[in-house]
Write a protein that holds these residues in place. Sequence first.
Motif, short mmCIF file in Angstrom:
data_model
loop_
_atom_site.label_atom_id
_atom_site.label_comp_id
_atom_site.label_asym_id
_atom_site.label_seq_id
_atom_site.Cartn_x
_atom_site.Cartn_y
_atom_site.Cartn_z
N LYS A 1 0.85 -1.18 0.00
CA LYS A 1 0.00 0.00 0.00
C LYS A 1 0.89 1.23 0.00
O LYS A 1 1.82 1.33 0.82
N ARG B 1 1.25 5.72 -1.51
CA ARG B 1 0.75 6.92 -2.20
C ARG B 1 1.89 7.49 -3.04
O ARG B 1 3.04 7.55 -2.59
N GLU C 1 3.01 2.59 3.04
CA GLU C 1 2.47 2.07 4.29
C GLU C 1 2.92 0.63 4.49
O GLU C 1 3.15 0.20 5.63
N ASP D 1 -3.37 6.71 -4.73
CA ASP D 1 -3.23 5.67 -3.72
C ASP D 1 -3.40 4.30 -4.38
O ASP D 1 -4.40 4.07 -5.08
N SER E 1 -3.23 0.08 -3.63
CA SER E 1 -3.19 -0.96 -2.60
C SER E 1 -3.52 -2.30 -3.24
O SER E 1 -4.18 -2.38 -4.27
#
Length: 371
Positions: free
Chosen positions: A2, A4, A62, A87, A89
């Motif tokens: 995950k 950005r 993340e 983003d 994921s």
Amino acid sequence: MKFRVAREDLADAVAWVAKSLPARPPVPVLGGILLEVEGNTLTVAGFDYEVSTRAQVSVDAESAGRVLVSGRLLAEIARALPARPVDISVDGSRVTILGGSARFTLPTMPVEDYPSLPEMPSASGTVDAAMLAEAVNQTAVAAGRDDTLPMLTGVRIEIEGDKLTLAATDRFRLAVREVSWTPDVPDMSTAVLVPARTLADAAKTLGGSEPVTIALGDGLLGLQSGGRRTTVRLLDVEFVKYRSLLPTTHTTTVDVSVAVLAEAIKRVALVTDRGHHLRLQVAEGSLTLTAGGDDEGRAEENLPVSADGSELLIAFNPSYLVDGLAVLRSDYVRLAFTTPARPALLLPVDAEGNLNESAYRYLVMPARLPG
């Protein structure tokens, strides 16, 4: 996984990698783009066993991981996203891409089936990025496109000390360019043959403010600049002995504006048909271009030029002349002739008739005149 990422960074990296993906991959995974996050660095990569490309961009991560998705589709999505942070994921076998109010969900491809990317060979030296891009562009124009003759589809790169010589030919024309570079080993001497289309794409997209590192080894050519690097599998065939084709003396020379000559050739060539060529008649102070005949139409244009030497009538495929003029990077060109049956040279010159220091030579085989 995950993270950005800035939309511009993602779109640029994905577009660069996607350009090298095969249009019809022999197996589906080779049409994929590998996304791998480690720390706060995203690596975007592609590989088809011949060419590998890798671009790295900074992200806010993340969690780390790697995933394989359709390269063409990812490139189209990244280009179409709004100018907002993106983003990305991974959840099981799906990848979610969020950009502004847009949301995409893509299936993943089996990353375990994806081949390991080749390592970059050891660095051999560095060269100015813009100079390399120009030299490759000037030589690749003469490379052949017939894959059944692989020795003619490449650009030969010769390394002798601090000089790189690039050459390519399709048997009907030959382009040669010399550039300076900074080798890691001062007396380095070697030569390799690189697929022309791949080299041209790589050199053009690596062009920037940072020098390009050239790496050779294990049958590979590696190019690296900034956060991008590519490897290309070398052609394992013998290149033609081209130096003997370059004439060292001339009986006739013509200096003329590149733009004026190129436009005249395009106009006169409008009446050329299959099997017909463009004829150049050199006389004192003039160059006359003619094409066609009574059956299909005829065109003629006379240009005032600076001519020296014997009068001459010679014929060429007009597209070969236009291709050479397009990459001269000079306002004026010198046409250097010997006889109507021998190759001619296109050489870049300045307004005073001095040869350009780019050391570029474009040789064109003449067409046979009737009778």
